[in-house]
Write a protein that holds these residues in place. Structure first.
Motif, PDB file in Angstrom:
ATOM      1  N   THR A 176       0.814  -1.223   0.000  1.00  0.00           N
ATOM      2  CA  THR A 176       0.000   0.000   0.000  1.00  0.00           C
ATOM      3  C   THR A 176       0.847   1.272   0.000  1.00  0.00           C
ATOM      4  O   THR A 176       0.298   2.372  -0.039  1.00  0.00           O
ATOM      5  N   ASP A 177       2.179   1.135   0.038  1.00  0.00           N
ATOM      6  CA  ASP A 177       3.056   2.317   0.108  1.00  0.00           C
ATOM      7  C   ASP A 177       3.270   2.947  -1.264  1.00  0.00           C
ATOM      8  O   ASP A 177       3.453   2.239  -2.272  1.00  0.00           O
ATOM      9  N   LEU A 178       3.281   4.266  -1.292  1.00  0.00           N
ATOM     10  CA  LEU A 178       3.833   4.997  -2.432  1.00  0.00           C
ATOM     11  C   LEU A 178       5.307   5.208  -2.099  1.00  0.00           C
ATOM     12  O   LEU A 178       5.630   5.906  -1.130  1.00  0.00           O
ATOM     13  N   ARG A 201       4.264  15.495  -0.102  1.00  0.00           N
ATOM     14  CA  ARG A 201       3.455  15.903   1.056  1.00  0.00           C
ATOM     15  C   ARG A 201       1.974  15.883   0.693  1.00  0.00           C
ATOM     16  O   ARG A 201       1.135  15.400   1.468  1.00  0.00           O
ATOM     17  N   ARG A 202       1.648  16.383  -0.484  1.00  0.00           N
ATOM     18  CA  ARG A 202       0.254  16.377  -0.940  1.00  0.00           C
ATOM     19  C   ARG A 202      -0.280  14.960  -1.096  1.00  0.00           C
ATOM     20  O   ARG A 202      -1.437  14.666  -0.752  1.00  0.00           O
ATOM     21  N   PRO A 280       3.794  -1.149 -10.472  1.00  0.00           N
ATOM     22  CA  PRO A 280       3.668  -0.043 -11.431  1.00  0.00           C
ATOM     23  C   PRO A 280       4.469   1.184 -10.991  1.00  0.00           C
ATOM     24  O   PRO A 280       4.835   1.324  -9.824  1.00  0.00           O
ATOM     25  N   VAL A 281       4.708   2.061 -11.939  1.00  0.00           N
ATOM     26  CA  VAL A 281       5.661   3.161 -11.765  1.00  0.00           C
ATOM     27  C   VAL A 281       5.064   4.459 -12.300  1.00  0.00           C
ATOM     28  O   VAL A 281       4.277   4.446 -13.243  1.00  0.00           O
ATOM     29  N   ILE A 282       5.472   5.560 -11.704  1.00  0.00           N
ATOM     30  CA  ILE A 282       5.297   6.876 -12.310  1.00  0.00           C
ATOM     31  C   ILE A 282       6.664   7.511 -12.445  1.00  0.00           C
ATOM     32  O   ILE A 282       7.380   7.684 -11.455  1.00  0.00           O
ATOM     33  N   ALA A 308      -0.456  15.417 -10.488  1.00  0.00           N
ATOM     34  CA  ALA A 308      -1.799  15.003 -10.081  1.00  0.00           C
ATOM     35  C   ALA A 308      -1.923  13.481 -10.069  1.00  0.00           C
ATOM     36  O   ALA A 308      -2.627  12.910  -9.227  1.00  0.00           O
ATOM     37  N   ASP A 309      -1.221  12.824 -10.982  1.00  0.00           N
ATOM     38  CA  ASP A 309      -1.232  11.361 -11.011  1.00  0.00           C
ATOM     39  C   ASP A 309      -0.518  10.782  -9.796  1.00  0.00           C
ATOM     40  O   ASP A 309      -0.915   9.740  -9.268  1.00  0.00           O
ATOM     41  N   VAL A 310       0.532  11.462  -9.353  1.00  0.00           N
ATOM     42  CA  VAL A 310       1.233  11.003  -8.143  1.00  0.00           C
ATOM     43  C   VAL A 310       0.306  11.097  -6.946  1.00  0.00           C
ATOM     44  O   VAL A 310       0.168  10.144  -6.167  1.00  0.00           O
ATOM     45  N   VAL A 311      -0.347  12.236  -6.794  1.00  0.00           N
ATOM     46  CA  VAL A 311      -1.245  12.442  -5.649  1.00  0.00           C
ATOM     47  C   VAL A 311      -2.383  11.423  -5.664  1.00  0.00           C
ATOM     48  O   VAL A 311      -2.775  10.874  -4.626  1.00  0.00           O
ATOM     49  N   ALA A 312      -2.897  11.114  -6.867  1.00  0.00           N
ATOM     50  CA  ALA A 312      -4.014  10.169  -7.003  1.00  0.00           C
ATOM     51  C   ALA A 312      -3.541   8.720  -7.116  1.00  0.00           C
ATOM     52  O   ALA A 312      -4.374   7.819  -7.214  1.00  0.00           O
TER      53      ALA A 312
END
Length: 441
Positions: A176-178, A201-202, A280-282, A308-312
């Motif tokens: 569950t970690d980013l 942070r966001r 998966p990766v960003i 926005a993709d990172v935050v979501a």
């Protein structure tokens, strides 16, 4: 029964120690592998070394720390057939020059520990004396071979599966970690790094039930392959009170990925490690795409996404057709050990021709200066101190002259910008890429 071929890796910094240990730790059967950790100003700490060995396949009792004075006698005593020079380009150049004088001379193999696109002239030039250059994708081998021909710097290239992606793309349980893979030099500017910190942070505030893990390469006071000017812990501290689910970790990347939902980076090789685990990766596209960001290969994979993709947490998987040409080829295609074994046989037959170093000005004094610059206090020779006394003011004078010339002719510095278009001309990417001869880790 003949003895196993003996390969000894020599490395100093965090990324190179991790790579070297994993590369030789995977060798089985006819190979006897060891690692020498060379004391330099950037050498790994004990904690970094322990982390680098996690999952490498190389036992801790096959790893020894050595000083510069101990290096060649140790290699002789070990009877090294192959020496893997795992270090930054300037260090490899110095090591190769020293090992070339050994009798008998071992086969010298070198390589880069991660994403190495774009191929750069400096990466090849620093390693000119090495007999074999290891790369990790078919694309890298093509691009480096083409550049070597273009620059008339002949070199042998061998293919090896990237140790951190050795098992191919394997789907596993998702956490569950980013996880954010921090880099020392990308992005380079403080304002850009602060922007990344704010995005993280966001992302943490957006979902307090799930962690955002800032995965660092080193703890405070530890050295890295590349110097870091603005660390993420320092930048995060400027943002005020942080959510409790935003955490910092110096554990191994393997440990971080074990609980990862997805990985975020600008261009770290950790992206390839994540893909290999089915995570998966960003690849953050905030700062664009280009050789100075070392993210072109990730863009080709379809991994780019925005803040926005990172935050979501809208992570990406690579395009399937990208995999085979980029780090996930069939391991049966790996040929670096076969090539190294042939070079050992050629050496035994007296057919391995020594490779001359790249011609440069300065002669012996420059050789000594280069050795002193990479070894620092480990070079205790009188010649080293003399070279330092002469070289530092000389180099400062050269830089002053170049800076003065740039100020006088600003059109040269900015002439690459096409009037009205805002684009850099075709020569600019190569010049920028040469600043990053080591690629990204």
């Amino acid at each position: 029964m003949s003895r196993a071929r003996r390969i000894v890796a020599v490395a100093d910094t965090d990324s190179y120690v991790k790579w070297a240990a994993a590369l030789v730790g995977a060798l089985e059967g006819e190979w006897d592998a060891s690692l020498l950790v060379l004391e330099t100003p950037l050498v790994v700490s004990d904690a970094q070394l322990a982390t680098a060995l996690v999952g490498s396949g190389l036992p801790a009792d096959r790893v020894t720390r050595v000083t510069w004075e101990q290096l060649v006698p140790t290699l002789r005593r070990m009877g090294a057939d192959v020496v893997l020079l795992a270090g930054r380009g300037p260090l490899v150049r110095v090591l190769a020059r020293e090992i070339a004088d050994m009798a008998p001379r071992p086969v010298m193999v070198t390589g880069l520990p991660g994403i190495s696109i774009p191929a750069t002239r400096k990466a090849i030039a620093y390693r000119t004396q090495c007999d074999l250059f290891v790369l990790h994708s078919r694309r890298e081998c093509r691009d480096f071979a083409a550049l070597a021909r273009e620059k008339r710097m002949p070199q042998r290239f061998g293919l090896a599966s990237l140790p951190f992606a050795r098992n191919g793309v394997v789907a596993g349980p998702r956490g569950t970690d980013l996880v954010f893979a921090a880099q020392a030099k990308v992005p380079a500017e403080r304002a850009d790094r602060l922007r990344v910190a704010e995005v993280l942070r966001r992302a943490a505030l957006a979902d307090p039930a799930r962690r955002v893990v800032v995965k660092l390469r080193a703890a405070a006071g530890e050295q890295q392959t590349h110097a870091e000017q603005d660390s993420y812990p320092d930048l995060l501290a400027t943002l005020g009170e942080l959510p409790p689910n935003l955490v910092v970790s110096t554990a191994s990347m393997a440990h971080a990925l074990a609980t990862a939902e997805g990985l975020v980076t600008v261009s770290s090789t950790a992206a390839i490690e994540a893909v290999g685990r089915g995570i998966p990766v960003i690849a953050l596209d905030t700062f664009g795409v280009g050789p100075e960001l070392i993210n072109e290969v990730l863009a080709d994979a379809g991994l780019l996404a925005g803040e926005a993709d990172v935050v979501a947490r809208r992570f990406r998987h690579p395009e399937p057709e990208w995999l085979d040409d980029n780090y996930f080829h069939d391991p049966a295609e790996d040929d670096w050990t076969v090539r190294a074994a042939r070079l050992i046989d050629a050496r035994a037959a007296g057919l391995l021709t020594p490779r001359a170093p790249l011609a440069r000005r300065g002669g012996v004094l420059r050789d000594v200066w280069e050795r002193k610059s990479v070894l620092g206090r480990q070079d205790r020779s009188i010649q080293g101190f003399v070279a330092l006394a002469v070289g530092v003011p000389a180099r400062a004078a050269v830089r002053w002259v170049r800076r003065f010339a740039t100020v006088r002719e600003p059109a040269i510095a900015w002439g690459a910008v096409t009037a009205g278009s805002g684009r850099l001309d075709e020569a600019a990417p190569r010049a920028l890429g040469d600043r990053h001869e080591e690629g990204t880790r």
